[in-house]
Each structure stands twice: as structure tokens, then as C-alpha cells.
Enzyme design. Sequence first.
Site, PDB file in Angstrom:
ATOM      1  N   ASP A  69      -9.066   9.197   6.595  1.00  0.00           N
ATOM      2  CA  ASP A  69      -9.683   7.909   6.879  1.00  0.00           C
ATOM      3  C   ASP A  69     -11.292   8.373   7.480  1.00  0.00           C
ATOM      4  OD1 ASP A  69      -7.491   6.084   6.479  1.00  0.00           O
ATOM      5  OD2 ASP A  69      -6.573   7.376   7.809  1.00  0.00           O
ATOM      6  N   LYS A  91       1.538   5.509  -0.308  1.00  0.00           N
ATOM      7  CA  LYS A  91       0.629   6.675   0.451  1.00  0.00           C
ATOM      8  C   LYS A  91       1.557   7.977  -0.071  1.00  0.00           C
ATOM      9  CE  LYS A  91      -1.136   8.397   4.922  1.00  0.00           C
ATOM     10  NZ  LYS A  91      -1.360   7.763   6.365  1.00  0.00           N
ATOM     11  N   ASP A 127      -5.397   3.263  -1.730  1.00  0.00           N
ATOM     12  CA  ASP A 127      -5.850   3.894  -0.639  1.00  0.00           C
ATOM     13  C   ASP A 127      -6.436   5.305  -1.260  1.00  0.00           C
ATOM     14  OD1 ASP A 127      -6.749   5.529   1.590  1.00  0.00           O
ATOM     15  OD2 ASP A 127      -6.066   3.973   2.860  1.00  0.00           O
ATOM     16  N   ASP A 151      -6.654  14.298   7.197  1.00  0.00           N
ATOM     17  CA  ASP A 151      -7.218  13.326   7.666  1.00  0.00           C
ATOM     18  C   ASP A 151      -7.629  12.349   6.517  1.00  0.00           C
ATOM     19  OD1 ASP A 151      -7.818  10.977   8.991  1.00  0.00           O
ATOM     20  OD2 ASP A 151      -9.906  11.428   8.676  1.00  0.00           O
ATOM     21  N   GLU A 158       0.785  -1.223   0.009  1.00  0.00           N
ATOM     22  CA  GLU A 158      -0.026  -0.109  -0.128  1.00  0.00           C
ATOM     23  C   GLU A 158       0.928   1.342  -0.109  1.00  0.00           C
ATOM     24  OE1 GLU A 158      -2.400   0.129   3.513  1.00  0.00           O
ATOM     25  OE2 GLU A 158      -3.539   2.200   2.419  1.00  0.00           O
ATOM     26  N   ASP A 198     -11.256   1.519   4.469  1.00  0.00           N
ATOM     27  CA  ASP A 198     -10.094   1.878   5.580  1.00  0.00           C
ATOM     28  C   ASP A 198     -10.557   3.088   6.184  1.00  0.00           C
ATOM     29  OD1 ASP A 198      -8.243   2.481   7.128  1.00  0.00           O
ATOM     30  OD2 ASP A 198      -6.667   2.645   5.520  1.00  0.00           O
ATOM     31  N   HIS A 256      -8.404   0.199  -0.733  1.00  0.00           N
ATOM     32  CA  HIS A 256      -8.892   0.824   0.707  1.00  0.00           C
ATOM     33  C   HIS A 256      -9.957   2.192   0.328  1.00  0.00           C
ATOM     34  CE1 HIS A 256      -5.761  -0.759   3.620  1.00  0.00           C
ATOM     35  NE2 HIS A 256      -6.259  -1.854   3.214  1.00  0.00           N
TER      36      HIS A 256
HETATM   37  C1  RNT Z   1      -2.455   4.177   6.727  1.00  0.00           C
HETATM   38  C2  RNT Z   1      -2.945   3.180   5.707  1.00  0.00           C
HETATM   39  C3  RNT Z   1      -3.365   1.949   6.392  1.00  0.00           C
HETATM   40  C4  RNT Z   1      -4.262   2.011   7.667  1.00  0.00           C
HETATM   41  C5  RNT Z   1      -4.321   0.476   8.233  1.00  0.00           C
HETATM   42  C6  RNT Z   1      -4.587   0.679   9.784  1.00  0.00           C
HETATM   43  O1  RNT Z   1      -2.575   5.478   6.224  1.00  0.00           O
HETATM   44  O2  RNT Z   1      -4.062   3.508   5.027  1.00  0.00           O
HETATM   45  O3  RNT Z   1      -4.146   1.169   5.663  1.00  0.00           O
HETATM   46  O4  RNT Z   1      -5.012   2.883   7.850  1.00  0.00           O
HETATM   47  O5  RNT Z   1      -3.431  -0.315   8.249  1.00  0.00           O
HETATM   48 ZN    ZN Z   2      -5.278   2.190   4.036  1.00  0.00          ZN
END
Ligand code: RNT
Ligand code: ZN
Length: 421
Positions: A299, A231, A262, A297, A229, A329, A289
Site C-alpha cells: 500500500d 489477496k 488490488d 507492503d 477482494e 488503496d 484498488h
Molecule cells: C488489505 C486490502 C484492503 C484494505 C482496506 C483498508 O490488504 O487491500 O482493501 O487495504 O480495506
Molecule cells: Zn485493497
Amino acid sequence: MNKERIEKAYELAKEHYASIGVDTEEVLEKMKRIVVSLHCWQTDDVGGFETPDAELSGGGIQATGNYPGKANSIAEARADLEKVLSLLPGDHRLNLHAIYGDFGGEIVDRDQIEVKHFQSWIDWCKEQGIGMDFNASFFSHPKAADGFTLSSKNEENRKFWVEHLTRCRAISAEAGKQLGTPCVHNTWIPDGSKDTPIDRNGHREILKKSLDEAMDIDYPKEYMKDAVESKLFGIGAESMTVGSHDFYLGYAISRNKMICLDNGHFHPTEQVGDKISACLQFVDEVLLHVTRPIRWDSDHVVTLNEDVQLIASEIVRNDYIDRVKVGLDFFDASINRIGAYVVGTRAAKKAFMIALLEPTTALLELEEAGKNFERLAMLEELKTMPFSAIWNYYCLIEGVPVGADYIAEIQKYEQEVLDNR
Ligand code: RNT
Ligand code: ZN
């Protein structure tokens, strides 16, 4: 909601969709293929159960809010997830983080975890008739406190995290084997630096080496699959995030892994929906995700917005349903957590149903004939078609609360269960 009214509204909506060439019965059938992996970490704000009072710390992510009633034990987390599952239409999986192991009151460090610590979760999934996905946990730990895990220049720490990932993959393979459905193991690390570093390359070389070491064992794809994943940045890792999108896409392509996208992890003007078909030219499968980024943020609880809609539409239009695994997520500690799950998961599923209700071939014909005004107009008209009548009917035949009826059920659970915690 009244059953007769729901059925009547459905019949009318069915005719309406038929008039634009969409068969709603087929759509209801296709919804069976939309499986959403429910992340365990909304139950308790990413705390986990390594110690009785474990809470999320470090690692570039943060849960804000202190709404009462969070799950304080595995039993409570399972009860909450069971409640959530009872309020959602369609099929699901469980997406578990390593810190949620069943450690039986013992302190088991992350380089010591074994299948036995997750057996009760595997059994729970079996009881629920659902598959399981898994995640190594690279945060909330003293060996991650300096901001580096798999890409650490501290060899002792690096080895510790390589061991953790190695074990998590073994646990995943066993879960997939026992449950008869491949377990997707996702690797996300918080590594990066707050301020301008000198050595970006060094950490990326180390991360590549660590991943290769931990992923040395090839498990059968029927048991487990790896995802990595990416970021753009995390809190406290604003200047350089080691596991960037370029890094992981390259890693996934060269190592035949899944890329995890994500939609909270990109620049706000980028759309993950647009990345799916780009990535799938070069990787076999994508893990999602699904989330809702708001300012810093990444999430917030998923809502039915254009971002999520494009993701669902791209998957459906290209029949990528089997090549894209859908995970969620988000973690909001400021509202009823069961409510957060139900709203977020239903929103994701609604996006898929809307995508399935699209007369894609007709729209494509307009596009290929250069009739772009007509395409735009149709896309706008589709937004106000009687989608909710189909959705409500779907919930009815799935035996779950229709429309907003789940609100009262969650309020009842709050009074009877959550308020007593
Ligand atoms: C963090 C990532 C990751 C977490 C989880 C808890 O920025 O998105 O996926 O949110 O693993
Ligand atoms: Zn994530």
C-alpha cells in the site's frame, strides 16, 4: 505557473499529437469519464473513529510512520478530504470504511451499525456532489484477533461478522439510493494463517457459506453492487490466505459479483493490467484498488509506474471505462497525508490521460501486420511525447494547481491546519 505559457505549450503539444492521429480535445473530453474513488483511510492511517484513539491493529495490514497532523475526528477527515478534492482535476467519489461511522461518542459495535451512523457522510457526499462507496471493516477488532472473521470456526464470531457485512450492504444500498449512483460495497477479510494449516478447505467452505448468508438480500444494482477482494497473503497470514484470488474469482463469477483486483495483492511478477480483460470475459464489472506494492507492503502511495500504466491502458484500449470502477488503496503515515492523496490520485489520473493519448488503432495495425519492431519503437517514442503540456492544460481548465504548484498549497495547509492538531 504562467497561464499564457501553459496555453502556448498546449497548442504545440496538440499539433504534435495530431501528427500521430491523436485529438487532444477529445482526450480532454474523455477525461470526464475517469472517476476515481478516494479511500478515506489515508486521512488517519486506517484508524477510524469508533473510539477517540482507535488505531489500525491486526488484520494483515499495517500503517507505518508517525508524520504529524493526521485526522483525529470526522470533521478533520472531511476538512482534509475537501482540501484534497480542491487540488485534484476531474471527478471523484468517496470510499468509506465502516469504522469511519459518525457514532457521536457512543460505542457502537460492528454488528449494530445502521444507516443513521453514516447519514452525515451521505450528506457530506451530497454537498460535495460525489458518489459514495463502502467497505465492511473486518480488522482492528477483538473478534478478529485470532485471524479469522467470516471464515471463523468459532460460530459466535462468524455470525457477528456475517451480521456486520449484512448491515454494511444495507447501508451501501441506502447510500446509493440517496446519492443516485450505485455504491460499490467491497468485502476484504484478513483471514488466514501464519503457519502451515491442516485445514484450508474448511475455512474456504465456511467463507463461502458466510458470504452467501450475508449477501442473501439482492439489492437493485442502481443502489449497490458487491465486490470481493482477493489477496495472495497478508502479514501474519503468509502460509494460507482464505480469500485467495482463485476463491474470489470463482465466487464472483458464480454469484454475479464484481471482483476487486488490488495490484498490491499478487506475486510481484504478475500484472493486474493483464487480469482485467481476463476477468471481464466472465464478470460484468471489476473494482480496482490501485496502489504501489513495495516488498512486503502492498500500500505505498501510487506513482506513475508501468504497473499503473498497463492498468489504465488496458481499460482505455478496450473501452472498459464503464465496466471498471477505479478505487485507490494506499496509506502512508510517514509523509504529509494530503500530499500522499494528491500525488497518488494525480498519478492514477495521469496514467489514464497517457492511455487516452495513445494512437491505439495505428499500433494495432502494426501489430496485426506483424510489424513488432515498429510497435516497440512507437511505444518507446510515445513515452517522451509532450504529455505534460496536455496535463498542465487540463489542470488549468479544471481550475486546480498546475504542475508542482500543489506542493506550496499543501505546505500552507500543513502550517495553517495540520500543525495545530
Ligand atoms: C488489505 C486490502 C484492503 C484494505 C482496506 C483498508 O490488504 O487491500 O482493501 O487495504 O480495506
Ligand atoms: Zn485493497
